[in-house]
Motif scaffolding. Sequence first.
Motif, PDB file in Angstrom:
ATOM      1  N   ASN A  96       0.789  -1.228   0.000  1.00 39.31           N
ATOM      2  CA  ASN A  96       0.000   0.000   0.000  1.00 39.31           C
ATOM      3  C   ASN A  96       0.831   1.294   0.000  1.00 39.31           C
ATOM      4  O   ASN A  96       0.498   2.229  -0.727  1.00 39.31           O
ATOM      5  CB  ASN A  96      -0.932  -0.054   1.211  1.00 39.31           C
ATOM      6  CG  ASN A  96      -1.863   1.114   1.288  1.00 39.31           C
ATOM      7  OD1 ASN A  96      -2.801   1.200   0.504  1.00 39.31           O
ATOM      8  ND2 ASN A  96      -1.598   2.026   2.195  1.00 39.31           N
ATOM      9  N   PRO A  97       1.917   1.373   0.781  1.00 36.98           N
ATOM     10  CA  PRO A  97       2.673   2.632   0.812  1.00 36.98           C
ATOM     11  C   PRO A  97       3.194   3.073  -0.556  1.00 36.98           C
ATOM     12  O   PRO A  97       3.387   4.266  -0.795  1.00 36.98           O
ATOM     13  CB  PRO A  97       3.837   2.308   1.755  1.00 36.98           C
ATOM     14  CG  PRO A  97       3.313   1.234   2.639  1.00 36.98           C
ATOM     15  CD  PRO A  97       2.428   0.397   1.765  1.00 36.98           C
ATOM     16  N   GLU A 100       0.320   4.803  -2.215  1.00 34.78           N
ATOM     17  CA  GLU A 100       0.064   6.044  -1.478  1.00 34.78           C
ATOM     18  C   GLU A 100       0.811   7.231  -2.115  1.00 34.78           C
ATOM     19  O   GLU A 100       0.382   8.372  -2.008  1.00 34.78           O
ATOM     20  CB  GLU A 100       0.589   5.779  -0.076  1.00 34.78           C
ATOM     21  CG  GLU A 100       0.341   6.765   0.968  1.00 34.78           C
ATOM     22  CD  GLU A 100       1.159   6.336   2.192  1.00 34.78           C
ATOM     23  OE1 GLU A 100       1.043   5.176   2.634  1.00 34.78           O
ATOM     24  OE2 GLU A 100       1.934   7.170   2.667  1.00 34.78           O
ATOM     25  N   ASN A 101       1.934   6.939  -2.792  1.00 39.56           N
ATOM     26  CA  ASN A 101       2.666   8.016  -3.447  1.00 39.56           C
ATOM     27  C   ASN A 101       1.849   8.640  -4.586  1.00 39.56           C
ATOM     28  O   ASN A 101       2.172   9.722  -5.054  1.00 39.56           O
ATOM     29  CB  ASN A 101       4.022   7.509  -3.969  1.00 39.56           C
ATOM     30  CG  ASN A 101       4.927   7.039  -2.826  1.00 39.56           C
ATOM     31  OD1 ASN A 101       4.872   7.586  -1.718  1.00 39.56           O
ATOM     32  ND2 ASN A 101       5.738   6.027  -3.063  1.00 39.56           N
ATOM     33  N   LYS A 104      -2.787  10.208  -1.764  1.00 40.16           N
ATOM     34  CA  LYS A 104      -2.556  10.237  -0.306  1.00 40.16           C
ATOM     35  C   LYS A 104      -3.665   9.543   0.487  1.00 40.16           C
ATOM     36  O   LYS A 104      -3.443   9.147   1.628  1.00 40.16           O
ATOM     37  CB  LYS A 104      -2.417  11.685   0.184  1.00 40.16           C
ATOM     38  CG  LYS A 104      -1.096  12.316  -0.204  1.00 40.16           C
ATOM     39  CD  LYS A 104       0.018  11.852   0.740  1.00 40.16           C
ATOM     40  CE  LYS A 104       1.397  12.178   0.217  1.00 40.16           C
ATOM     41  NZ  LYS A 104       2.288  11.047   0.005  1.00 40.16           N
ATOM     42  N   SER A 107      -3.102   6.291   2.316  1.00 35.94           N
ATOM     43  CA  SER A 107      -2.363   6.197   3.581  1.00 35.94           C
ATOM     44  C   SER A 107      -3.268   5.763   4.739  1.00 35.94           C
ATOM     45  O   SER A 107      -2.801   5.163   5.700  1.00 35.94           O
ATOM     46  CB  SER A 107      -1.674   7.524   3.898  1.00 35.94           C
ATOM     47  OG  SER A 107      -2.642   8.527   4.034  1.00 35.94           O
ATOM     48  N   MET A 111      -2.722   3.018   8.317  1.00 37.18           N
ATOM     49  CA  MET A 111      -2.550   3.771   9.550  1.00 37.18           C
ATOM     50  C   MET A 111      -2.261   2.814  10.696  1.00 37.18           C
ATOM     51  O   MET A 111      -2.867   1.747  10.772  1.00 37.18           O
ATOM     52  CB  MET A 111      -3.834   4.545   9.884  1.00 37.18           C
ATOM     53  CG  MET A 111      -3.887   5.892   9.205  1.00 37.18           C
ATOM     54  SD  MET A 111      -5.473   6.691   9.453  1.00 37.18           S
ATOM     55  CE  MET A 111      -5.609   6.723  11.188  1.00 37.18           C
ATOM     56  N   SER A 178       7.973   4.939   1.782  1.00 39.36           N
ATOM     57  CA  SER A 178       6.938   5.979   1.844  1.00 39.36           C
ATOM     58  C   SER A 178       7.139   6.857   3.076  1.00 39.36           C
ATOM     59  O   SER A 178       7.700   6.418   4.082  1.00 39.36           O
ATOM     60  CB  SER A 178       5.533   5.373   1.895  1.00 39.36           C
ATOM     61  OG  SER A 178       5.087   5.226   3.220  1.00 39.36           O
ATOM     62  N   THR A 180       4.865   7.968   5.118  1.00 46.94           N
ATOM     63  CA  THR A 180       4.094   7.531   6.292  1.00 46.94           C
ATOM     64  C   THR A 180       4.883   6.515   7.103  1.00 46.94           C
ATOM     65  O   THR A 180       4.864   6.537   8.336  1.00 46.94           O
ATOM     66  CB  THR A 180       2.749   6.887   5.874  1.00 46.94           C
ATOM     67  OG1 THR A 180       2.160   7.717   4.895  1.00 46.94           O
ATOM     68  CG2 THR A 180       1.821   6.712   7.032  1.00 46.94           C
ATOM     69  N   LEU A 313      -2.809  11.985   9.288  1.00 44.45           N
ATOM     70  CA  LEU A 313      -3.202  11.216   8.105  1.00 44.45           C
ATOM     71  C   LEU A 313      -4.688  11.374   7.792  1.00 44.45           C
ATOM     72  O   LEU A 313      -5.197  10.822   6.831  1.00 44.45           O
ATOM     73  CB  LEU A 313      -2.884   9.736   8.300  1.00 44.45           C
ATOM     74  CG  LEU A 313      -1.397   9.394   8.449  1.00 44.45           C
ATOM     75  CD1 LEU A 313      -1.215   7.920   8.743  1.00 44.45           C
ATOM     76  CD2 LEU A 313      -0.623   9.791   7.204  1.00 44.45           C
ATOM     77  N   GLN A 319     -10.296  11.269   3.286  1.00 52.07           N
ATOM     78  CA  GLN A 319      -9.541  10.442   4.227  1.00 52.07           C
ATOM     79  C   GLN A 319     -10.388  10.122   5.461  1.00 52.07           C
ATOM     80  O   GLN A 319     -10.410   8.995   5.935  1.00 52.07           O
ATOM     81  CB  GLN A 319      -8.237  11.152   4.647  1.00 52.07           C
ATOM     82  CG  GLN A 319      -7.200  11.140   3.537  1.00 52.07           C
ATOM     83  CD  GLN A 319      -5.993  12.010   3.842  1.00 52.07           C
ATOM     84  OE1 GLN A 319      -6.094  12.991   4.564  1.00 52.07           O
ATOM     85  NE2 GLN A 319      -4.850  11.649   3.279  1.00 52.07           N
TER      86      GLN A 319
END
Length: 331
Positions: A96-97, A100-101, A104, A107, A111, A178, A180, A313, A319
């Motif tokens: 996932n990370p 995420e780029n 967002k 992210s 978490m 990433s 995060t 986040l 989000q």
Amino acid sequence: ALPKLSLIGTVVAAGLFLTGCGEDSKAAGPVILKTAFNQSEHNPQFKALQDFSQKLEAATGGKYKLEIHPNELLGDQRAALELVQSGAIQLAVVANPLVENFNKNFSVLAMPYIYDNPAHQRKVFTSGTLDALFSSTKGNGFEVLTAYTAGARSMYVKGAPIKTPEDMKGQKIRVMQSDTMVKMLTCMGGTGVPMGQGEVYSAIQQGVLDGAENNEITYADLKQYEVAPHFSYTRHVMVADLLVANESFLAKMDAADQATFRKLAKESTETEFDLFSQALETAKQTATSQGATFTEVDIAPFQARCKPLQETLLVTPEQKDIFNKIRALAN
Ligand code: GCU
């Protein structure tokens, strides 16, 4: 007699194509979906992909099959995602990370402490709740088909087992590529060093790193216990792995095949969750038999320190919405 005749016809046609012309000859046999995978063929995700391939081949009358390249043979996850984007390959499993780029909002899926347990995560991944998020990467050359579990990630180091955030002080810990993940390490008390999976073992061995964080299966499969034998159950994050597909390859599939493909991809998540949970205990036993120690830790102080990160986040309304939907599915 008819099926036999048509089979002969197909074989002859295939032969003609093969002798006739280079690239187009593929039209006669199954379409090969090149799939990048960064872990070994023992990994439950590899097995779930194989099962997906067999079911796809059967359901499409032999039209499509996956050719899975394990062990980062097609590059680390960042490189693999670029190959999918460009259409050089059709599929990849990336954490996932990496995605995420591009957006967002992903992210939120990684978490710290967002899922209560594997059953909660399974419900989230198979409920359709994330479908809008998954198709949001269209336009970047790829789409997310489904999510796989990679269990809960915990901390492991050389030296002595981590028990408190104070023990993390000064420890250089490898994280996925990433922001995060780097921030997560900071909130847990250490220093995150982003890098691809393939370099981790030697980086710990050479002292560039003090340790890493991952699930028991990857820990054991990549023999990282040899260089970082103290595994502490921080279970700080359950990061999804995502099955991503090239966008134009999907668009070119006919409607019926595409529907079958998408359905089977989604169903592979159920298979993967089962295989993953079955493999966990064996992984732990393997590592233990090779001298690794597994330590239960009080996660409350880690959770408390990661609370502010959770808040950073959850900025946009999207989000917050994803967060609320995930939490609403908690048992
Ligand atoms: C897990 C996850 C992989 C990821 C790896 C990593 O094993 O399943 O997708 O690449 O962690 O830490 O890089």
